[in-house]
Design a protein around this motif. Structure first.
Motif, short mmCIF file in Angstrom:
data_model
loop_
_atom_site.label_atom_id
_atom_site.label_comp_id
_atom_site.label_asym_id
_atom_site.label_seq_id
_atom_site.Cartn_x
_atom_site.Cartn_y
_atom_site.Cartn_z
N PRO A 8 0.85 -1.20 0.00
CA PRO A 8 0.00 0.00 0.00
C PRO A 8 0.88 1.25 0.00
N LEU A 68 9.67 2.98 11.76
CA LEU A 68 8.68 2.07 11.14
C LEU A 68 9.23 1.43 9.86
N SER A 117 10.47 -7.21 8.79
CA SER A 117 9.36 -8.14 8.48
C SER A 117 9.46 -8.62 7.04
N ALA A 121 10.67 -16.81 3.16
CA ALA A 121 9.71 -17.92 3.19
C ALA A 121 9.13 -18.22 1.80
N SER A 130 5.29 -18.55 9.92
CA SER A 130 6.31 -17.52 9.84
C SER A 130 5.99 -16.52 8.72
N HIS A 131 5.64 -17.05 7.56
CA HIS A 131 5.33 -16.20 6.41
C HIS A 131 4.13 -15.30 6.73
N ALA A 134 5.02 -12.56 9.11
CA ALA A 134 5.75 -11.47 8.44
C ALA A 134 4.78 -10.56 7.69
N LEU A 135 3.79 -11.17 7.03
CA LEU A 135 2.80 -10.37 6.29
C LEU A 135 1.96 -9.50 7.23
N ALA A 137 2.75 -8.47 10.23
CA ALA A 137 3.53 -7.53 11.03
C ALA A 137 3.98 -6.32 10.22
N GLY A 138 4.23 -6.51 8.94
CA GLY A 138 4.96 -5.51 8.15
C GLY A 138 4.13 -4.39 7.57
N ALA A 139 4.56 -3.92 6.40
CA ALA A 139 4.02 -2.71 5.79
C ALA A 139 2.58 -2.88 5.29
N ARG A 140 2.09 -4.12 5.26
CA ARG A 140 0.68 -4.34 4.92
C ARG A 140 -0.17 -4.43 6.18
N VAL A 179 2.62 -2.41 10.98
CA VAL A 179 3.40 -1.19 10.74
C VAL A 179 2.57 -0.17 9.96
N ARG A 180 1.77 -0.66 9.01
CA ARG A 180 0.89 0.23 8.26
C ARG A 180 -0.11 0.93 9.20
N GLN A 213 0.22 1.57 12.38
CA GLN A 213 0.94 2.57 13.18
C GLN A 213 1.26 3.81 12.33
N ALA A 214 1.65 3.59 11.08
CA ALA A 214 1.97 4.72 10.20
C ALA A 214 0.73 5.57 9.92
#
Lengths: 288, 288
Positions: A26, A109, A116, A123, B136-137, B140-141, B143-146, B149-150, B152-153
């Protein structure tokens, strides 16, 4: 093809792979800053992943997600290391650092999301699940409180205590800080193949240390425009480096010995390991 | 056994597991701060992992590494969210936050190491490699930018723009920020079993939103000593919350409807899902 051309060509492939994987994130400042911090750089770690895999007959397409993962993890570490509370650097690869171009919150961030992303990428792709899990587990161990983060913490502690480290302490610190990801990159090949990681870990230990010594030399001899970040900073801070400990000539001699050690560790692999030998010679001759 | 006793008992088990896993980390401020930030808390996410696994007949010992992983990931997010450049909070779970007790550099590194630890843990234990890789995969999905973290941003962007979000925007933000890890926790059970994650994701979507609404209500009605962090902060900042949008009564009604939705999603699982029903009722009735 000489080494630098080969490295640049792999770097472009890895860059292409990463751009594609980032395409569906995004839009927003964190995604932009992720792209920005993944852009450029030599991608030496990704190169090591692909070439250590090639030794075991693993095609570069199969090694590519792991190569992208280590570049994402490395980029995260740079973004966080540059923060004001850490090394407080304004320039990286000749460009403003993320917290300068955006702000601190975005930089925190962005680093978090890049970590991440590394575990997301590792994976993926065409390897057996058990091998990818090995890569992922090993990456977590090398990145965390036993590995890279520990190296960074030791570095900050030494600096804030104004402590002059001896050679053993600096070597331990660097083995964690720079070495951990380089070792993972070189172990990635045998991990993907389910083979013994020992010879490539020996290669990587020597390579990582040579790399760091070369960095300390560049901090003295390099010019900021070529290196792409501030130079002379360590010396100004009175930080113990390999150069301050061994002198400039001593550091260069030690780096050359390490290159020989690294190449020796590759002897079981014959001609297939030539790109990794090139990498060892390159890290001590590079100008940036 | 009532729900809170069951939750406390699982929390103690997860705490024991984490202490054991942290025992062999090299000593230093980052390791200390990791222990400190993993200490205490309700461990609701870890509970959800274990109970969503139990529905599919997976023993708690097999689900424990994933439960520990989500608690480590959650702890990392709290340590980074509390940083001065982010939410700038001094207190968490009734104790000084990591950057207050240590310093910002330690807090950044501690969060980083906790994220690595999550991926280290999720790769361990008695499950088939393919299942652990899925966990795990997916982590990661989420937790991250999707995902987290998104969220929080988006939160930081809205606050710094002084933007009053509408309900749809707040729900999206919260689905990322709080929801992503709750959804992973509930999907962990079916992922471990190789089963459809859909019903538990539906449950988790409703639960996550109910959780956040309850948080907004606590920010108004709670007292700081019981809640363990500063309250009234969102209202003071003029931040749009579910309470500011729906009013206190409207928010409470919405939370109760969501609890019903969450329980409905569990109907395929009968009595085996009773602990998860308890969790849904708990999140809206909790005092901290």
């Amino acid at each position: 093809m000489n080494f630098e051309t080969a490295l640049a060509s792999r770097a472009a492939e890895i860059g292409g792979f990463l751009s594609e994987r980032l395409a569906d994130l995004p839009e927003g400042p964190v995604t932009e800053a992720m792209r920005y911090s993944l852009d450029g750089g030599k991608r030496l770690r990704g190169f090591l992943v692909i070439e250590s895999a090639a030794i075991f007959g693993i095609p570069s397409a199969h090694a590519m997600p792991a190569a992208g993962a280590i570049e994402a993890l490395h980029a995260y570490s740079l973004v966080h290391d540059d923060l004001p509370a850490m090394d407080d650097d304004d320039t990286r690869r000749g460009k403003p650092t993320v917290h300068v171009k955006w702000d601190e919150a975005t930089a925190i961030l962005t680093g978090d999301a890049l970590q991440s992303l590394a575990f997301e990428l590792v994976a993926q792709g065409d390897l057996p699940a058990a091998r990818k899990l090995d890569l992922s587990h090993s990456l977590a161990l090398r990145a965390g409180a036993r590995g890279m983060v520990r190296g960074q913490a030791l570095d900050i502690a030494a600096e804030s205590a104004g402590q002059a480290l001896d050679q053993a302490a600096i070597e331990e610190l660097q083995a964690c800080k720079t070495g951990a990801l380089i070792v993972w990159s070189c172990a990635a090949g045998p991990l993907m193949a389910g083979e013994d990681t020992q010879p490539l870990c020996r290669y990587a230990d020597a390579l990582g240390l040579a790399f760091q010594i070369a960095d300390d030399i560049l901090d003295i001899e390099g010019d900021a425009a070529t290196v792409g970040k501030a130079v002379g900073k360590d010396a100004d801070r009175g930080k113990a480096t390999f150069v301050s400990l061994l002198g400039l000539d001593g550091a260069k001699r030690r780096a050359r010995t390490l290159v020989d050690d690294a190449c020796d560790a590759l002897s079981p692999f014959g001609a297939a390991a030539e790109p990794l030998r090139g990498a060892a010679r390159f890290v001590v001759s590079r100008q940036s």
